[in-house]
Design an enzyme around this catalytic site. Structure first.
Site, PDB file in Angstrom:
ATOM      1  N   HIS A   1      -3.131   7.455   1.883  1.00 33.08           N
ATOM      2  CA  HIS A   1      -3.537   6.148   1.371  1.00 33.08           C
ATOM      3  C   HIS A   1      -4.955   5.870   1.877  1.00 33.08           C
ATOM      4  O   HIS A   1      -5.245   6.038   3.060  1.00 33.08           O
ATOM      5  CB  HIS A   1      -2.567   5.081   1.869  1.00 33.08           C
ATOM      6  CG  HIS A   1      -3.068   3.688   1.687  1.00 33.08           C
ATOM      7  ND1 HIS A   1      -3.586   3.249   0.494  1.00 33.08           N
ATOM      8  CD2 HIS A   1      -3.157   2.646   2.557  1.00 33.08           C
ATOM      9  CE1 HIS A   1      -3.954   1.981   0.634  1.00 33.08           C
ATOM     10  NE2 HIS A   1      -3.716   1.597   1.875  1.00 33.08           N
TER      11      HIS A   1
ATOM     12  N   CYS B   1       0.817  -1.228   0.000  1.00 25.67           N
ATOM     13  CA  CYS B   1       0.000   0.000   0.000  1.00 25.67           C
ATOM     14  C   CYS B   1       0.848   1.275   0.000  1.00 25.67           C
ATOM     15  O   CYS B   1       0.373   2.331  -0.414  1.00 25.67           O
ATOM     16  CB  CYS B   1      -0.944   0.000   1.194  1.00 25.67           C
ATOM     17  SG  CYS B   1      -2.119  -1.352   1.159  1.00 25.67           S
TER      18      CYS B   1
ATOM     19  N   ASN C   1      -9.962   0.049  -0.581  1.00 24.22           N
ATOM     20  CA  ASN C   1      -8.504   0.121  -0.514  1.00 24.22           C
ATOM     21  C   ASN C   1      -7.914  -0.479  -1.796  1.00 24.22           C
ATOM     22  O   ASN C   1      -8.028  -1.677  -2.019  1.00 24.22           O
ATOM     23  CB  ASN C   1      -8.036  -0.654   0.727  1.00 24.22           C
ATOM     24  CG  ASN C   1      -6.532  -0.584   0.930  1.00 24.22           C
ATOM     25  OD1 ASN C   1      -5.790  -0.206   0.018  1.00 24.22           O
ATOM     26  ND2 ASN C   1      -6.087  -0.948   2.111  1.00 24.22           N
TER      27      ASN C   1
HETATM   28  N1  ACO Z   1     -19.026  -8.075   8.266  1.00 18.78           N
HETATM   29  C1  ACO Z   1     -19.617  -8.271   9.454  1.00 18.78           C
HETATM   30  N2  ACO Z   1     -18.937  -8.582  10.567  1.00 18.78           N
HETATM   31  C2  ACO Z   1     -17.606  -8.682  10.469  1.00 18.78           C
HETATM   32  C3  ACO Z   1     -16.921  -8.485   9.251  1.00 18.78           C
HETATM   33  C4  ACO Z   1     -17.701  -8.172   8.118  1.00 18.78           C
HETATM   34  N3  ACO Z   1     -17.144  -7.954   6.916  1.00 18.78           N
HETATM   35  N4  ACO Z   1     -15.603  -8.659   9.459  1.00 18.78           N
HETATM   36  C5  ACO Z   1     -15.446  -8.952  10.761  1.00 18.78           C
HETATM   37  N5  ACO Z   1     -16.662  -8.973  11.379  1.00 18.78           N
HETATM   38  C6  ACO Z   1     -16.954  -9.237  12.783  1.00 18.78           C
HETATM   39  C7  ACO Z   1     -15.874 -10.028  13.461  1.00 18.78           C
HETATM   40  O1  ACO Z   1     -16.023 -11.414  13.236  1.00 18.78           O
HETATM   41  C8  ACO Z   1     -16.108  -9.664  14.915  1.00 18.78           C
HETATM   42  O2  ACO Z   1     -17.160 -10.418  15.409  1.00 18.78           O
HETATM   43  P1  ACO Z   1     -17.153 -10.964  16.937  1.00 18.78           P
HETATM   44  O3  ACO Z   1     -17.111  -9.748  17.781  1.00 18.78           O
HETATM   45  O4  ACO Z   1     -18.417 -11.729  17.008  1.00 18.78           O
HETATM   46  O5  ACO Z   1     -15.914 -11.796  17.026  1.00 18.78           O
HETATM   47  C9  ACO Z   1     -16.572  -8.213  14.835  1.00 18.78           C
HETATM   48  O6  ACO Z   1     -17.006  -8.003  13.476  1.00 18.78           O
HETATM   49  C10 ACO Z   1     -15.497  -7.200  15.181  1.00 18.78           C
HETATM   50  O7  ACO Z   1     -14.321  -7.570  14.469  1.00 18.78           O
HETATM   51  P2  ACO Z   1     -12.985  -6.716  14.593  1.00 18.78           P
HETATM   52  O8  ACO Z   1     -11.944  -7.304  13.711  1.00 18.78           O
HETATM   53  O9  ACO Z   1     -12.648  -6.525  16.020  1.00 18.78           O
HETATM   54  O10 ACO Z   1     -13.502  -5.336  13.996  1.00 18.78           O
HETATM   55  P3  ACO Z   1     -12.781  -3.957  13.946  1.00 18.78           P
HETATM   56  O11 ACO Z   1     -13.571  -2.903  14.585  1.00 18.78           O
HETATM   57  O12 ACO Z   1     -11.317  -4.047  14.323  1.00 18.78           O
HETATM   58  O13 ACO Z   1     -12.820  -3.633  12.376  1.00 18.78           O
HETATM   59  C11 ACO Z   1     -11.387  -3.704  10.451  1.00 18.78           C
HETATM   60  C12 ACO Z   1     -12.193  -4.509  11.472  1.00 18.78           C
HETATM   61  C13 ACO Z   1     -12.337  -2.858   9.636  1.00 18.78           C
HETATM   62  C14 ACO Z   1     -10.627  -4.638   9.543  1.00 18.78           C
HETATM   63  C15 ACO Z   1     -10.396  -2.773  11.216  1.00 18.78           C
HETATM   64  O14 ACO Z   1      -9.658  -3.516  12.163  1.00 18.78           O
HETATM   65  C16 ACO Z   1      -9.467  -2.076  10.298  1.00 18.78           C
HETATM   66  O15 ACO Z   1      -9.866  -1.233   9.526  1.00 18.78           O
HETATM   67  N6  ACO Z   1      -8.155  -2.349  10.367  1.00 18.78           N
HETATM   68  C17 ACO Z   1      -7.216  -1.766   9.485  1.00 18.78           C
HETATM   69  C18 ACO Z   1      -7.030  -2.681   8.362  1.00 18.78           C
HETATM   70  C19 ACO Z   1      -6.645  -2.008   7.063  1.00 18.78           C
HETATM   71  O16 ACO Z   1      -7.038  -0.916   6.757  1.00 18.78           O
HETATM   72  N7  ACO Z   1      -5.880  -2.733   6.304  1.00 18.78           N
HETATM   73  C20 ACO Z   1      -5.530  -2.310   5.008  1.00 18.78           C
HETATM   74  C21 ACO Z   1      -4.138  -2.553   4.711  1.00 18.78           C
HETATM   75  S1  ACO Z   1      -3.072  -1.673   5.746  1.00 18.78           S
HETATM   76  C22 ACO Z   1      -3.293  -0.137   5.391  1.00 18.78           C
HETATM   77  O17 ACO Z   1      -3.577   0.122   4.285  1.00 18.78           O
HETATM   78  C23 ACO Z   1      -3.135   0.911   6.443  1.00 18.78           C
END
Ligand code: ACO
Length: 325
Positions: A252, A115, A282
């Protein structure tokens, strides 16, 4: 004192025709539009057609960037292409773009920083220009992340999309101050110890397959705002500029919450933050030039504007670039 500057002459973007909305995705995986929008700000993504490759996206974005810059591809000395989803293991996808554009001299190669790729590629191009090894450089970020997603893993497949963006940098001269047009400073970092937080579980040497993207989302989120804020401050410290000098913050586009969190942490007003993640999710190395082009297409970008580019991605890698348009 005169100084060589890498001056941006134009940019171009390309998104594949097919749009997949959150609602459409929710019919295939266990997710909802509400969950995706609330956690990420993403509303839709573009997905490349079966016969459309990363090079095709890059070629279209490059043609548009060259048009915008009024530059003939035969005048290019170098193509630096950022991609983590090359057409093939080799040759570099940049060489396919080179051939398609009709550029028969100079060099073309890929840069791999996931990224952060576009910011790394801008830095490489800037250094070639400053070292007098190139005068006209095409910098591309192009990805087909849809090809390395596990479409059964709802924690990752809702986050990414396909796309490409490009920018032409050309040798110019300034007086060595931050009033100059062009790239003013670049700051790059990586930390390979954090590899397991975001990686692809395959490759030519390890599994002889392309593999699928794997991520510990929460950990990535936790590191993102801190790393990005630090590398932004490095750029400001190196130039003596302040947050209040920034006309446009072009991050980004990973997640709206990361963008808002970073803007808040560095004290940047929301109206100077460019957000396009809602429209294309993304797109990895393509996301910074896509956001840049969006700003330009909406007639908001003026010559002389100070742009702060930043990105973070797998590796981890992260970096920033300050550019006066
Ligand atoms: N739809 C519905 N529910 C979902 C989904 C989905 N697509 N994905 C996960 N869940 C559920 C999980 O199973 C979990 O359920 P549980 O509580 O019953 O176990 C719940 O949602 C919460 O999951 P978390 O992973 O804790 O959710 P979080 O608030 O952390 O959000 C996310 C997840 C959006 C991925 C977040 O952590 C994030 O944005 N991280 C950054 C990742 C990123 O941007 N990566 C890109 C590459 S790196 C970069 O570019 C910077």
């Amino acid at each position: 004192m005169t100084a060589v500057r890498s001056v941006p002459l134009g940019c171009g973007a390309y998104l594949p025709e097919r749009i997949v909305t959150n609602e459409e995705l929710a019919k295939k995986v266990d997710t909802t539009d509400e969950w995706i929008v609330a956690r990420t700000g993403i509303k839709q993504r573009h997905i490349a057609a079966d016969d459309e490759l990363t090079s095709d996206l890059g070629i279209e974005a490059s043609r548009r960037a060259l048009d915008d810059a009024g530059m003939d591809p035969r005048d290019l000395d170098l193509i630096v292409m950022a991609t983590a989803t090359p057409d093939d293991t080799f040759p570099a996808t940049a060489t396919k773009v080179q051939a398609a554009l009709g550029m028969t001299r100079g060099a073309a190669f890929d840069v791999q920083a996931v990224c952060s790729g576009f910011v790394f590629a801008v830095s490489v191009a800037d250094n070639f220009i400053k070292a007098a090894q190139a005068e006209n450089v095409l910098v591309i970020g192009a990805e087909t992340f849809s090809r390395i997603l596990d479409w059964e893993d709802r924690t990752t497949c809702v986050l990414f999309g396909d796309g490409a963006g490009a920018m032409v940098l050309s040798k110019g001269e300034g007086d060595g101050t931050t009033a100059d047009r062009g790239v003013l400073t670049n700051h790059l970092h990586s930390d390979g110890r954090l590899r397991d937080m975001l990686y692809v579980d395959g490759g030519p040497s390890s599994t002889q397959t392309a593999g699928f993207l794997r991520m510990q989302g929460r950990e990535v989120f936790r590191h993102a705002v801190d790393n990005i804020s630090e590398v932004i401050h490095e750029a400001l410290d190196a130039t003596g500029l302040q947050i209040s000098d920034i006309d446009w913050f072009i991050p980004h586009q990973a997640n709206k919450r990361i963008l808002d969190g970073t803007a808040k942490k560095i004290g940047l007003p929301a109206d100077r933050l460019v957000v396009t993640v809602d429209k294309h999710a993304n797109t990895s190395a393509a996301s910074v030039p896509l956001a840049l082009c969006d700003l330009k297409e909406n007639n908001k970008l003026k010559q002389g504007d100070l742009l702060l580019l930043e990105a973070m991605g797998g590796g981890f890698t992260w970096g920033s670039s300050l550019i006066r348009w």
